[in-house]
Design an enzyme around this catalytic site. Structure first.
Site, PDB file in Angstrom:
ATOM      1  N   GLN A   1       8.902  -7.051  28.947  1.00  0.00           N
ATOM      2  CA  GLN A   1      10.061  -6.299  29.413  1.00  0.00           C
ATOM      3  C   GLN A   1      10.210  -4.935  28.751  1.00  0.00           C
ATOM      4  OE1 GLN A   1      12.654 -10.023  28.965  1.00  0.00           O
ATOM      5  NE2 GLN A   1      13.611  -9.016  30.700  1.00  0.00           N
TER       6      GLN A   1
ATOM      7  N   HIS B   1       1.165  -6.089  40.249  1.00  0.00           N
ATOM      8  CA  HIS B   1       0.170  -5.178  40.833  1.00  0.00           C
ATOM      9  C   HIS B   1      -0.295  -5.628  42.212  1.00  0.00           C
ATOM     10  CE1 HIS B   1      -0.928  -3.757  36.491  1.00  0.00           C
ATOM     11  NE2 HIS B   1       0.172  -3.184  36.956  1.00  0.00           N
TER      12      HIS B   1
ATOM     13  N   ASN C   1      10.090 -19.323  24.975  1.00  0.00           N
ATOM     14  CA  ASN C   1      11.378 -18.886  25.494  1.00  0.00           C
ATOM     15  C   ASN C   1      11.639 -19.565  26.833  1.00  0.00           C
ATOM     16  OD1 ASN C   1      13.746 -16.958  25.555  1.00  0.00           O
ATOM     17  ND2 ASN C   1      12.801 -16.524  27.538  1.00  0.00           N
ATOM     18  N   GLU C   2      12.668 -20.387  26.881  1.00  0.00           N
ATOM     19  CA  GLU C   2      13.196 -20.935  28.138  1.00  0.00           C
ATOM     20  C   GLU C   2      12.188 -21.726  28.967  1.00  0.00           C
ATOM     21  OE1 GLU C   2      15.199 -17.829  30.277  1.00  0.00           O
ATOM     22  OE2 GLU C   2      16.869 -17.829  28.875  1.00  0.00           O
TER      23      GLU C   2
ATOM     24  N   ASN D   1      19.590 -19.912  24.517  1.00  0.00           N
ATOM     25  CA  ASN D   1      19.916 -18.727  25.299  1.00  0.00           C
ATOM     26  C   ASN D   1      21.076 -19.104  26.198  1.00  0.00           C
ATOM     27  OD1 ASN D   1      17.826 -17.370  24.140  1.00  0.00           O
ATOM     28  ND2 ASN D   1      16.596 -17.187  26.003  1.00  0.00           N
TER      29      ASN D   1
HETATM   30  C1  GBH Z   1      16.990 -14.617  30.044  1.00  0.00           C
HETATM   31  O1  GBH Z   1      16.993 -15.676  30.937  1.00  0.00           O
HETATM   32  C2  GBH Z   1      15.583 -14.198  29.749  1.00  0.00           C
HETATM   33  O2  GBH Z   1      15.093 -14.855  28.601  1.00  0.00           O
HETATM   34  C3  GBH Z   1      15.428 -12.707  29.587  1.00  0.00           C
HETATM   35  O3  GBH Z   1      14.085 -12.372  29.586  1.00  0.00           O
HETATM   36  C4  GBH Z   1      16.198 -12.006  30.689  1.00  0.00           C
HETATM   37  O4  GBH Z   1      16.004 -10.631  30.706  1.00  0.00           O
HETATM   38  C5  GBH Z   1      17.657 -12.323  30.494  1.00  0.00           C
HETATM   39  O5  GBH Z   1      17.838 -13.689  30.597  1.00  0.00           O
HETATM   40  C6  GBH Z   1      18.574 -11.694  31.523  1.00  0.00           C
HETATM   41  O6  GBH Z   1      18.335 -12.222  32.791  1.00  0.00           O
HETATM   42  O7  GBH Z   1      18.672 -15.338  40.374  1.00  0.00           O
HETATM   43  O8  GBH Z   1      20.037 -17.280  40.812  1.00  0.00           O
HETATM   44  O9  GBH Z   1      17.633 -17.503  40.663  1.00  0.00           O
HETATM   45  C7  GBH Z   1      18.284 -16.135  31.284  1.00  0.00           C
HETATM   46  C8  GBH Z   1      18.248 -17.290  32.247  1.00  0.00           C
HETATM   47  C9  GBH Z   1      17.771 -18.033  34.386  1.00  0.00           C
HETATM   48  C10 GBH Z   1      18.896 -16.003  34.155  1.00  0.00           C
HETATM   49  C11 GBH Z   1      17.432 -17.699  35.795  1.00  0.00           C
HETATM   50  C12 GBH Z   1      18.552 -15.626  35.571  1.00  0.00           C
HETATM   51  C13 GBH Z   1      18.076 -16.450  37.723  1.00  0.00           C
HETATM   52  C14 GBH Z   1      19.020 -17.167  38.566  1.00  0.00           C
HETATM   53  N1  GBH Z   1      17.913 -16.860  33.583  1.00  0.00           N
HETATM   54  N2  GBH Z   1      18.412 -16.800  36.357  1.00  0.00           N
HETATM   55  S1  GBH Z   1      18.826 -16.790  40.226  1.00  0.00           S
END
Ligand code: GBH
Length: 505
Positions: free
Chosen positions: A37, A57, A184-185, A327
């Site tokens: 990111q 890409h 992470n996650e 998180n």
């Molecule tokens: C975090 O995830 C990440 O670790 C980080 O990289 C990211 O930038 C940050 O959040 C902010 O988003 O669009 O309805 O499908 C957080 C958990 C779970 C949040 C999936 C976004 C998408 C839901 N994420 N969610 S949806």
């Protein structure tokens, strides 16, 4: 007379919820980012291709603005400015992730990139110069493409690949890094990447993708944890944990059906990954496993789509964490019967089969999924604390998005951070062993499928400038003040927009 009554009234309202008013001195305040990111330098030196390079890409249409992380905030060249921002904020800690294919271009350990290792050495050393504690995530979603070609997390050798990578990383950086986070996650890796199309590698294997990935992920985590414990901990003296996304999921009503529905949803969202590691009995969550096994049989599968862990695997994974990284962003309310969506069959959410509701009065961020839900940190952490017998926690991410036009004035973000940090104080007051809080994010960055259209930064990044100029938002000044004073002043306003570094930072 009237004025006195008014003052008395205001004072009593303010005191209505007694708060633990200060953060402990040793509480770690930080910010968080992730390699893909922010770093850029996607093909700098001998870095290998990863799954986000490949997807952005070859399939730019899956990213909202067709963008990618080729340059991103260009931390690869601007890392000193990043550390300067950490000093401006007065951070105790900084959480960032390592790009696996920057260190091991092919994913495997036969080739280690000197340039990649040097970049992280420089970044880490620059932080340590100013007493900023690095908290390092080994994997924040950017798998080497080479390993994806072999099936990625679905290959039964995945745990071994991850263990070998982890050993290289401990060996190279463990003399200075004392806080390790393996993944992470997991849910976002497994469900969104393999069971759905909202993260690379957009496999959309709705039937088994999430579940096969979950098994290999927890095994890989456990192997990396034990490698640290057995080979490095004695000499390096650090800790190793995992970060799981835990948004609060509560029942819509007090009915037994809704409470059960919420529990099943929690088991599917985070229990799949937390239960094998943090529960006393080990293995995947009981009720949810039974549901998937029953449905799999009805659907004609020879075994459950959610594989079982053998007793030996359960033992390997159980207890394999020194801390639980959380998180946390938002919440939802779950119903056994109302607000259901149509999901593909078979899939994780068809297995869960509950409805979910978000009260419209919860303030909405720019991201569709993100709202300010009252007390959600307190609810989530006290729940985990009870369920898993009081582990050590870090909040490894928490933050708020705004539209790119919003610029400096980010009052909704400030409102969110104040509410979140008050909830952190309540959590501490409840006796939860919570040791730190990382705000997401230090600066604007590539927001995955949303590209650069949603901004999470305390610092704004100008992605059209060559230097990727970083400018503090109002929230940066507010967070700085909270860190410095160790308390939340609800009325604090910065005097102007000029940042500075306090003495001793
Ligand atoms: C975090 O995830 C990440 O670790 C980080 O990289 C990211 O930038 C940050 O959040 C902010 O988003 O669009 O309805 O499908 C957080 C958990 C779970 C949040 C999936 C976004 C998408 C839901 N994420 N969610 S949806």
């Amino acid at each position: 007379m009237k004025l006195i009554i008014l003052i008395g009234l205001v004072a009593s309202i303010c005191n209505a919820t007694p708060r633990h008013s200060k953060f402990p001195d040793d509480f770690l305040f930080g910010t968080a980012t992730a390699s893909y990111q922010i770093e850029g330098g996607w093909n700098a030196d001998d870095k290998g291709e990863n799954i986000w390079d490949r997807m952005t890409h070859t399939r730019p249409e899956v990213i909202k603005d067709g963008s990618n992380g080729d340059v991103a905030a260009d931390t690869y060249t601007n890392y000193k400015r990043d550390v300067e921002m950490m000093r401006e904020l007065g951070l105790d800690a900084y959480r960032f992730s390592l790009s696996w294919s920057r260190i091991l271009p092919n994913g495997l350990t036969n080739k280690i990139s000197e340039a990649g290792v040097a970049f992280y050495n420089n970044y880490i050393d620059e932080m340590l110069k100013y007493n900023i504690t690095p908290m390092v995530t080994l994997y924040h979603w950017d798998l080497p493409q080479k390993l994806q070609d072999f099936g990625g997390f679905l290959n039964p050798d995945f745990p071994l690949w991850f263990e070998s990578y982890a050993k290289v990383v401990y060996e190279k950086f463990g003399d200075r890094v004392k806080h390790w986070i393996t993944f992470n996650e997991p849910r976002e890796i497994c469900f969104q990447g393999y069971g759905d199309v909202s993260k690379a590698p957009i496999l959309n294997a709705t039937d088994v993708g999430t579940y096969y990935c979950a098994k290999n992920l927890v095994l890989g985590h456990a192997k990396a944890y034990h490698a640290y414990n057995n080979l490095f901990k004695l000499s390096q003296g650090g800790v190793c944990g995992i970060t799981i996304s835990v948004n609060w999921v509560g029942p819509l009503t007090d009915s037994e059906e809704d409470q059960y529905a919420a529990e099943i949803r929690r088991q599917a969202d985070w229990g799949l990954y937390a239960e094998p590691i943090f529960s006393e009995q080990g293995g995947f969550p009981k009720e949810f496993s039974e549901i998937v096994a029953k449905k799999s049989a009805e659907q004609g599968y020879p075994t459950s789509r959610l594989p079982e862990l053998t007793d030996e695997e359960k033992d390997l994974v159980r207890g394999a964490a020194d801390f639980f990284g959380v998180n946390h962003y938002t919440a939802s309310l779950v119903s056994a019967t109302e607000y259901k969506n149509d999901y593909p069959i078979p899939s994780l959410y068809a297995d869960v089969d509950v409805g979910s509701y978000v009260p419209p009065e919860w303030l909405q961020a720019e991201s569709a999924w993100l709202r300010l839900a009252p007390d959600s940190i307190y609810n989530a952490l006290t729940h985990l604390h009870k369920k898993y017998n009081g582990p050590t926690f870090y909040i490894t991410e928490n933050g708020w998005s705004q539209a790119l036009e919003e610029g400096y004035e980010d009052d909704s973000r400030i409102k969110y951070y104040r509410a979140a940090l008050n909830s952190v104080l309540d959590t501490l007051h409840a006796g939860v062993d919570l040791r730190g809080y990382m705000a997401w994010s230090l600066m604007d960055n590539f927001e995955w499928m949303q590209g650069y259209t949603e901004r999470f930064g305390l610092y704004e990044v100008d992605f059209s400038s060559e230097q990727r100029t970083r400018t503090p938002r109002k929230s940066a000044f507010v967070y700085k003040q909270i860190i410095r004073t160790r308390e939340i002043d609800p009325y604090f306003e910065p005097d102007n927009r000029t940042m500075w570094i306090d003495e001793g930072h």
